[in-house]
Design an enzyme around this catalytic site. Structure first.
Site, PDB file in Angstrom:
ATOM      1  N   ASP A  70       0.834  -1.204   0.000  1.00 23.31           N
ATOM      2  CA  ASP A  70       0.000   0.000   0.000  1.00 23.31           C
ATOM      3  C   ASP A  70       0.874   1.261   0.000  1.00 23.31           C
ATOM      4  O   ASP A  70       1.694   1.454   0.895  1.00 23.31           O
ATOM      5  CB  ASP A  70      -0.900  -0.016   1.241  1.00 23.31           C
ATOM      6  CG  ASP A  70      -2.085   0.931   1.122  1.00 23.31           C
ATOM      7  OD1 ASP A  70      -2.004   1.904   0.362  1.00 23.31           O
ATOM      8  OD2 ASP A  70      -3.099   0.684   1.798  1.00 23.31           O
ATOM      9  N   CYS A 110      -6.734   3.746  -2.910  1.00 29.69           N
ATOM     10  CA  CYS A 110      -6.934   2.350  -2.491  1.00 29.69           C
ATOM     11  C   CYS A 110      -8.087   1.609  -3.161  1.00 29.69           C
ATOM     12  O   CYS A 110      -7.883   0.657  -3.915  1.00 29.69           O
ATOM     13  CB  CYS A 110      -7.110   2.303  -0.977  1.00 29.69           C
ATOM     14  SG  CYS A 110      -5.668   2.903  -0.065  1.00 29.69           S
ATOM     15  N   HIS A 160     -10.762  -3.226   1.759  1.00 28.91           N
ATOM     16  CA  HIS A 160     -11.198  -1.900   1.297  1.00 28.91           C
ATOM     17  C   HIS A 160     -12.099  -1.949   0.058  1.00 28.91           C
ATOM     18  O   HIS A 160     -12.007  -1.109  -0.827  1.00 28.91           O
ATOM     19  CB  HIS A 160      -9.994  -0.989   1.057  1.00 28.91           C
ATOM     20  CG  HIS A 160     -10.259   0.430   1.469  1.00 28.91           C
ATOM     21  ND1 HIS A 160      -9.295   1.408   1.500  1.00 28.91           N
ATOM     22  CD2 HIS A 160     -11.403   1.029   1.894  1.00 28.91           C
ATOM     23  CE1 HIS A 160      -9.817   2.547   1.919  1.00 28.91           C
ATOM     24  NE2 HIS A 160     -11.104   2.342   2.169  1.00 28.91           N
ATOM     25  N   ASP A 316      -0.777  -0.564  -4.655  1.00 27.37           N
ATOM     26  CA  ASP A 316      -2.015   0.011  -5.180  1.00 27.37           C
ATOM     27  C   ASP A 316      -1.835   1.434  -5.704  1.00 27.37           C
ATOM     28  O   ASP A 316      -2.617   1.892  -6.544  1.00 27.37           O
ATOM     29  CB  ASP A 316      -3.134  -0.052  -4.137  1.00 27.37           C
ATOM     30  CG  ASP A 316      -2.791   0.643  -2.817  1.00 27.37           C
ATOM     31  OD1 ASP A 316      -1.650   1.132  -2.656  1.00 27.37           O
ATOM     32  OD2 ASP A 316      -3.670   0.678  -1.928  1.00 27.37           O
TER      33      ASP A 316
END
Length: 532
Positions: A70, A110, A160, A316
């Site tokens: 991330d 995200c 998410h 991401d």
């Protein structure tokens, strides 16, 4: 890219159902062939164990281990030329994989990236262009496709895509095809990361720094399923090096002295001190996460699975970290610090292609069809990304193509930014907003994107060609390129008036129970109506 065809909810459900039936028939037929083969050979020679191993190696599709980190930007790795960050395990992996140097996140934030990754579609097609939306059950996803082809499926870490609050329990029917489950909608508490285990609705917490905890559990799963007749899709979603950066373990922060860290020339002087402080923790998270990833790769080697496993390492989106005067933590923008992500892929029989480089860009929707191509699985109708399996198997640094990037409706800290569409080639970045062209960079001669070439008479032919390529990419996916309001109204999204984002707070107490804590009942927002 394939032109998207809008379908009613019922048609989408039918497509999803029919695909699964068709795939299961293929699996049954293939399994029947294996049984006959085993019977014949064992009957002749009686060498049961050796034959079972042989049949498994010949007939079994490759495992897939997908490692998604991330906010890890493409430049923050040793193998990418960063002089400061220590990533020895990924540096070694780069030498045994194919390195896509210009991989980009289709929408660098995200939820949109994850939705695009799992569906192979663009955010304007799915409607998943904001954080904290619910990915509709009607969408056919990566895990559902592989599960229908006979794979075990497993997911760890940040999800998410559920849109029911960031701590709510996610029941099996909302996990988009993943069976084994140690995950949570969203948390960046790395020292006591919460998660839900499979079908237990009670919130648990990892008892150590989350990248190591996740990897330990994943390694146990891989060990358990290493000898299964069925291959596995193991998806490790590790939330680092996303902020907060100060929570990185001290052991790794001590490796970096803020004053000694290198800053790019596109960071203004007023951001230098702040950026060095944040980079200390950012790089510390990166180094710790690199170590955790190394444990996964070593486990695959220990179990002799490397020759029958596809491994992907990516992220991401990136992190602006002060570049172009944009404060740390921000993404969503079309500069390289935000859109460019790492993408390493190894696969069975990679052989002489170990350590090769592909400079042609890859965008998020291309990943799913490329994995399907590498595993010889039919690509379902409706997937928009391009199957790059042949380029992966025959890497050529001189090949070029166009990769589309977008932000239909900036939100949160980026709410006042213009929506954009952009393309990246191996040399150029070109972007346009509803007001007209906004970016034109030569990334080879100007890697920090400090010289915007828009309107240069001597480059007018190149600019016109890039604009034409952008128009063509948009036409292929029927992208209307409207304003932010156009897309918000199209899907009836309601943003919080103050935070300018989808409200994710007020849903739960962290134990799976929805809870209304404010004057307004929390609403699950999704591109398609939710069923009761």
């Amino acid at each position: 890219m394939v032109v998207s065809i809008w379908k009613s909810n019922q048609e989408l459900i039918s497509l999803k159902h029919n695909y699964k039936i068709k795939s299961n028939m293929k699996i049954a037929k293939r399994c029947g062939t294996i049984i006959v083969l085993l019977f014949t050979i064992v009957g002749c020679k009686g060498e049961k164990r050796e034959v079972e191993t042989l049949v498994s190696q010949v007939s079994r599709k490759p495992n897939i281990v997908y490692i998604l980190t991330d906010q890890w930007r493409g430049s923050a790795l040793g193998y990418a030329g960063n002089p400061d960050v220590k990533t020895p395990n990924l540096d070694a992996f780069a030498k045994s994989s194919v390195n896509f140097t210009n991989a980009v996140s289709v929408l660098p934030v995200c939820t949109p990236h994850r939705a695009s990754l799992l569906t192979g579609k663009y955010p304007t097609t799915t409607g998943m262009f904001l954080n904290d939306l619910y990915l509709p059950a009607e969408e056919l996803t990566m895990a559902e496709i592989y599960k229908a082809e006979g794979y075990n499926t497993a997911y760890w870490g940040k999800w998410h895509l559920d849109g029911h609050g960031r701590s709510s329990y996610i029941p099996k029917e909302r996990r988009q095809g993943f069976d084994y489950w140690k995950a949570l909608e969203c948390s960046h508490n790395y020292t006591e990361m919460p998660y839900y285990g499979n079908d237990n609705p009670e919130l648990k917490h990892w008892q150590e720094y989350s990248p190591f905890a996740i990897v330990k559990d994943a390694n146990a799963y891989i060990t358990k399923h290493a000898s299964d007749e069925k291959p596995f899709l193991a998806f490790l979603s590790i939330a680092t090096p996303h902020y907060p950066h100060n929570s990185a373990p001290n052991k790794y922060k001590e490796m970096y002295t803020p004053e000694a860290l290198t800053l790019g020339p596109n960071i203004p002087k007023e951001f230098e001190e702040k950026c060095r402080m944040e980079l200390q923790g950012y790089y510390a998270h990166a180094t710790a996460t690199d170590e955790a990833i190394g444990l996964v790769i070593n486990k695959l080697k220990e179990l002799n699975l490397m020759e029958n496993t596809i491994i992907v390492f990516s992220a991401d989106h990136g992190e602006m970290m002060g570049a172009h005067g944009v404060k740390p933590f921000v993404k969503q923008l079309a500069w390289d610090e935000s859109i460019r992500v790492p993408f390493l892929i190894s696969y069975p029989s990679i052989g002489k292609n170990k350590g090769t480089v592909v400079n042609a860009p890859l965008t998020t929707p291309d990943i799913l069809p490329s994995l399907l191509g590498l595993t010889n699985i039919e690509i379902p109708k409706g997937i928009e990304g391009e199957n790059l399996a042949e380029l992966i198997k025959n890497p050529d640094p001189n090949v070029d193509r166009v990769a589309l990037v977008m932000n239909p409706s900036p939100f949160g800290a980026n709410f006042n930014d213009q929506p954009y569409r952009a393309i990246k080639t191996k040399q150029y970045t070109y972007a346009r907003t509803p007001s007209g062209p906004s970016m034109f960079y030569d990334n080879i001669t100007d890697p920090f994107q400090q010289n915007n070439l828009l309107g240069k008479p001597e480059l007018s032919v190149i600019q016109k060609d890039l604009d034409s390529k952008l128009n063509s990419a948009l036409a292929q996916i029927n992208d209307e390129f409207g304003t932010s309001d156009f897309y918000l109204k199209k899907y009836n999204y309601v943003l919080d008036e103050k935070k300018k984002a989808i409200p994710f707070w007020g849903f739960n107490e962290g134990k799976g129970n929805l809870k209304n804590v404010g004057a307004t009942k929390p609403i699950v927002q999704s591109p398609k109506p939710l069923k009761d």
